[in-house]
Design an enzyme around this catalytic site. Structure first.
Site, PDB file in Angstrom:
ATOM      1  NE  ARG A 196      -3.819  -2.088   2.416  1.00 46.50           N
ATOM      2  CZ  ARG A 196      -4.821  -2.433   1.506  1.00 46.50           C
ATOM      3  NH1 ARG A 196      -5.122  -1.595   0.592  1.00 46.50           N
ATOM      4  NH2 ARG A 196      -5.382  -3.258   1.680  1.00 46.50           N
ATOM      5  CB  ALA A 197       0.232   4.839   0.174  1.00 51.24           C
ATOM      6  CB  ILE A 198       5.512   3.509   1.385  1.00 50.71           C
ATOM      7  CG1 ILE A 198       5.381   1.672   1.272  1.00 50.71           C
ATOM      8  CG2 ILE A 198       6.674   3.533   2.625  1.00 50.71           C
ATOM      9  CD1 ILE A 198       6.371   1.143   0.728  1.00 50.71           C
ATOM     10  CB  THR A 199       6.749   8.248   0.823  1.00 52.62           C
ATOM     11  OG1 THR A 199       6.918   7.660  -0.498  1.00 52.62           O
ATOM     12  CG2 THR A 199       7.920   7.445   1.753  1.00 52.62           C
ATOM     13  N   GLY A 200       3.378   7.700  -0.396  1.00 52.20           N
ATOM     14  CA  GLY A 200       2.717   8.448  -1.257  1.00 52.20           C
ATOM     15  C   GLY A 200       1.187   8.439  -0.924  1.00 52.20           C
ATOM     16  CB  THR A 204       0.630  -0.837  -7.047  1.00 53.33           C
ATOM     17  OG1 THR A 204       1.402   0.056  -7.559  1.00 53.33           O
ATOM     18  CG2 THR A 204      -0.152  -1.678  -7.793  1.00 53.33           C
ATOM     19  CG  ASP A 257      10.710   3.381   1.330  1.00 52.15           C
ATOM     20  OD1 ASP A 257      10.649   2.478   2.288  1.00 52.15           O
ATOM     21  OD2 ASP A 257      10.568   3.256   0.077  1.00 52.15           O
ATOM     22  CB  SER A 265      10.467  -3.733   1.388  1.00 53.81           C
ATOM     23  OG  SER A 265       9.130  -3.494   1.129  1.00 53.81           O
ATOM     24  CE  LYS A 289       9.655   6.097  -1.473  1.00 54.95           C
ATOM     25  NZ  LYS A 289       9.012   4.762  -1.348  1.00 54.95           N
TER      26      LYS A 289
HETATM   27  O1  LIG Z   1       3.995   5.172  -1.465  1.00 56.85           O
HETATM   28  P1  LIG Z   1       5.181   5.295  -2.300  1.00 56.85           P
HETATM   29  O2  LIG Z   1       6.469   5.328  -1.276  1.00 56.85           O
HETATM   30  O3  LIG Z   1       5.302   6.065  -3.188  1.00 56.85           O
HETATM   31  O4  LIG Z   1       5.250   3.984  -3.222  1.00 56.85           O
HETATM   32  C1  LIG Z   1       4.941   2.786  -2.589  1.00 56.85           C
HETATM   33  C2  LIG Z   1       4.550   1.809  -3.981  1.00 56.85           C
HETATM   34  O5  LIG Z   1       5.653   1.579  -4.541  1.00 56.85           O
HETATM   35  C3  LIG Z   1       5.686   0.298  -4.930  1.00 56.85           C
HETATM   36  O6  LIG Z   1       4.870   0.304  -6.238  1.00 56.85           O
HETATM   37  P2  LIG Z   1       4.591  -1.007  -7.108  1.00 56.85           P
HETATM   38  O7  LIG Z   1       4.028  -2.246  -6.477  1.00 56.85           O
HETATM   39  O8  LIG Z   1       5.858  -1.311  -7.990  1.00 56.85           O
HETATM   40  O9  LIG Z   1       3.459  -0.568  -8.242  1.00 56.85           O
HETATM   41  C4  LIG Z   1       4.998  -0.379  -3.892  1.00 56.85           C
HETATM   42  O10 LIG Z   1       4.528  -1.830  -3.925  1.00 56.85           O
HETATM   43  C5  LIG Z   1       3.962   0.689  -3.316  1.00 56.85           C
HETATM   44  O11 LIG Z   1       2.995   0.305  -4.047  1.00 56.85           O
HETATM   45  O1  LIG Z   2       7.650  -2.499  -2.041  1.00 58.61           O
HETATM   46  C1  LIG Z   2       8.258  -1.386  -1.673  1.00 58.61           C
HETATM   47  C2  LIG Z   2       8.429  -0.233  -2.464  1.00 58.61           C
HETATM   48  C3  LIG Z   2       9.171   0.681  -1.927  1.00 58.61           C
HETATM   49  N1  LIG Z   2       9.766   0.644  -0.610  1.00 58.61           N
HETATM   50  C4  LIG Z   2       9.352  -0.380   0.128  1.00 58.61           C
HETATM   51  O2  LIG Z   2       9.560  -0.351   1.209  1.00 58.61           O
HETATM   52  N2  LIG Z   2       9.022  -1.255  -0.461  1.00 58.61           N
END
Ligand SMILES: O=P(O)(O)OC[C@H]1O[C@H](OP(=O)(O)O)[C@H](O)[C@@H]1O
Ligand SMILES: O=c1cc[nH]c(=O)[nH]1
EC number: 2.4.2.57
Length: 505
Positions: A196-200, A204, A257, A265, A289
């Site tokens: 899920r969202a980490i910094t955003g 996805t 992050d 991760s 980042k």
């Molecule tokens: O919230 P921030 O830190 O921007 O990013 C986190 C997102 O980046 C990655 O996207 P994907 O799974 O490659 O689509 C992670 O799985 C997560 O969904």
């Molecule tokens: O899946 C992810 C993507 C960015 N940063 C993380 O810690 N995990």
């Protein structure tokens, strides 16, 4: 001391004890106890919170987070004992002092975290210590392997098993919703797990959840991928590297992050689903980042090295992250924008080009396309409607509506248009300000919340024309988001007045 079990529907691992019982057991707020379910003799540990009123004498109330490990039922007899501090706390302190984790120490921390022995403040201390003092490649490898060992693993008999991942950090990065169906429609397996969202303002897993359920067991992920060619599921849903998701949960409020944990991760999610070929997107630029290309290359080498150690072939794409991908930020807005491209409608170049570039690298790595032809081949999958058809298959296999259209995603009814204060070209965009406004408006929890960017860098705007529209599902959230937009100036137009500073006297 023996007490009667009660269960409360909160996820944070905790056991609530009445203050009289706590005194008799000999524990204070934040201490740890062991809980043994008399019927099954199963024992777990949990941090204590003390109450005079919420739990009566003779009862112990455990959170759902704790009971998941205990597997108890309301009314069960349980034995509570004061527990010693887990050894992993000493290891966390070692990292605070600049030390290096051994494999055994990493294993102890991840095991204590996964079994809810560590309290939220101890997990936060672990993340912060590693954020400040860093993890070297050995420590990252230990962490990756322990994250994977904390859950279930999938293996496929068919090869290659492809994957893509983004380090995140750029707003509106919805490319996975295009990349996965492109790759799967080319006949490759792609069991994509996302956070899920980490910094955003929307990860996805948050976006996909607007289209279909995302929480599946490892065996369901395997079966669905074998049938549809691909899936887009939540990595933290069940038992795929669960420790990874715990770390992400504690990073989210801090908007950090941590580098070593990010590497682990990402790669733990790849290793757990049996991927052997992976493309990793590294957005760079101000407000992301990774500040610049030089740092992007360093990170790329770290990911490739880690991949080599784990037996995964990794290629990295350093991508432009200086402004959002596409024009929409927020769950429904992003899903709609991604689907409309798959439906063949005209859309933001940044979104189309980035998606086909990343998918193209995967097609070339697997030999599906010749060198230098991958992105054209990927674009063909969109133009011929194959990627859309595959996305609808994926939505259906995950239990969503296969007839869904890009126009089916409502935005919040509370809206505010931020106008340009002067004529001029848009010179830059503040990613972090946009993310923060979208989060304040309610994203990712409120699917209709977010924002639409009318103008991006290089585009001309006249005074009074819209720069961005903010959407919220609740009026009070819109008010706060608008206040933030008024003070952070997320879209900069050349010549615009940014701030008036006067003497305090
Ligand atoms: O919230 P921030 O830190 O921007 O990013 C986190 C997102 O980046 C990655 O996207 P994907 O799974 O490659 O689509 C992670 O799985 C997560 O969904
Ligand atoms: O899946 C992810 C993507 C960015 N940063 C993380 O810690 N995990």
């Amino acid at each position: 001391m023996n007490l009667i079990l009660d269960i409360i529907d909160i996820s944070t691992p905790v056991i609530l004890l009445n203050d009289i019982d706590a005194r008799q057991i000999g524990v204070l707020e934040g201490d740890r106890v062991t809980i043994t379910r008399i019927k099954s003799k199963h024992t777990i540990a949990a941090p204590v919170s003390i109450t005079k009123t919420l739990t009566s004498q003779g009862t112990a109330t455990v959170s759902l987070g704790t009971n998941n490990a205990l597997d108890g039922e309301k009314g069960d007899e349980i034995e509570i004992r004061a527990a010693s501090r887990p050894s992993s706390i000493a290891f966390i302190r070692k990292k605070m002092d600049g030390g290096k984790f051994t494999r055994e120490e990493t294993a102890a921390i991840i095991s204590d975290m996964s079994s809810n022995v560590l309290s939220p403040s101890e997990i936060t201390a672990y993340i912060t210590a590693a954020y400040i003092n860093g993890l070297d490649m050995d420590e990252v490898e230990f962490l990756t392997r322990e994250m994977v060992a904390s859950g279930e693993q999938i293996t496929f008999s068919k090869k290659p098993v492809v994957d893509k991942h983004s380090i995140g950090g750029v707003p509106g990065n919805k490319i996975t919703l295009l990349v996965v169906p492109i790759i799967a429609s080319a006949g490759l397996l792609i069991p994509k797990t996302s956070s899920r969202a980490i910094t955003g303002a929307g990860g996805t897993a948050d976006l996909m959840e607007a289209l279909a359920p995302v929480a599946f067991s490892a065996s369901e992920i395997k079966t669905m991928t074998e049938k549809a060619g691909g899936v887009i599921v939540w990595g933290g849903s069940t038992n795929i590297a669960p420790a990874d998701d715990m770390i992400v949960t504690y990073e989210y409020p801090l908007k950090i992050d941590a580098r070593g944990q990010m590497l682990a991760s990402i790669m733990a999610k790849k290793l757990a689903v049996g991927s052997d070929t992976c493309v990793i997107d590294i957005p760079i630029g101000p407000g992301t980042k990774i500040p610049d290309e030089a740092e992007g290359r360093i990170l790329a080498n770290e990911l490739i090295t880690l991949g080599n150690r784990l037996g995964i072939r990794v290629e990295c794409a350093v991508t432009f992250g200086g402004s959002p991908i596409g024009r929409n930020i927020g769950v429904n807005l992003e899903v709609s924008e991604a689907l409309s491209i798959l439906e063949g409608k005209r859309g933001a170049n940044s979104l189309v080009q980035k998606s086909v570039a990343i998918a193209g690298i995967a097609l070339e790595m697997t030999g599906k396309s010749g060198s230098g032809t991958g992105s054209d081949a990927a674009y063909d999958q969109i133009k011929k409607g194959k990627a859309l058809k595959k996305m609808l298959d994926i939505i259906e296999i995950q239990g969503g509506d296969p007839k869904v259209k890009s126009t089916d995603f409502p935005v919040g009814e509370h809206t505010f248009v931020v106008p340009a204060a002067s004529d001029g070209y848009v010179v830059s965009i503040k990613n972090q300000a946009l993310i923060s406004i979208a989060r304040t408006a309610g994203s990712p929890v409120d699917h209709g919340a977010g924002l639409h960017l009318h103008k991006k860098p290089g585009e001309y705007v006249k005074r009074g024309e819209p720069l961005l529209t903010i959407y919220a599902e609740r009026g009070w959230r819109l008010t706060r988001a608008v206040e933030e937009a008024r003070t952070t100036y997320p879209v900069l137009v050349e010549g615009m007045l940014l701030e008036r500073i006067s003497s305090n006297r």
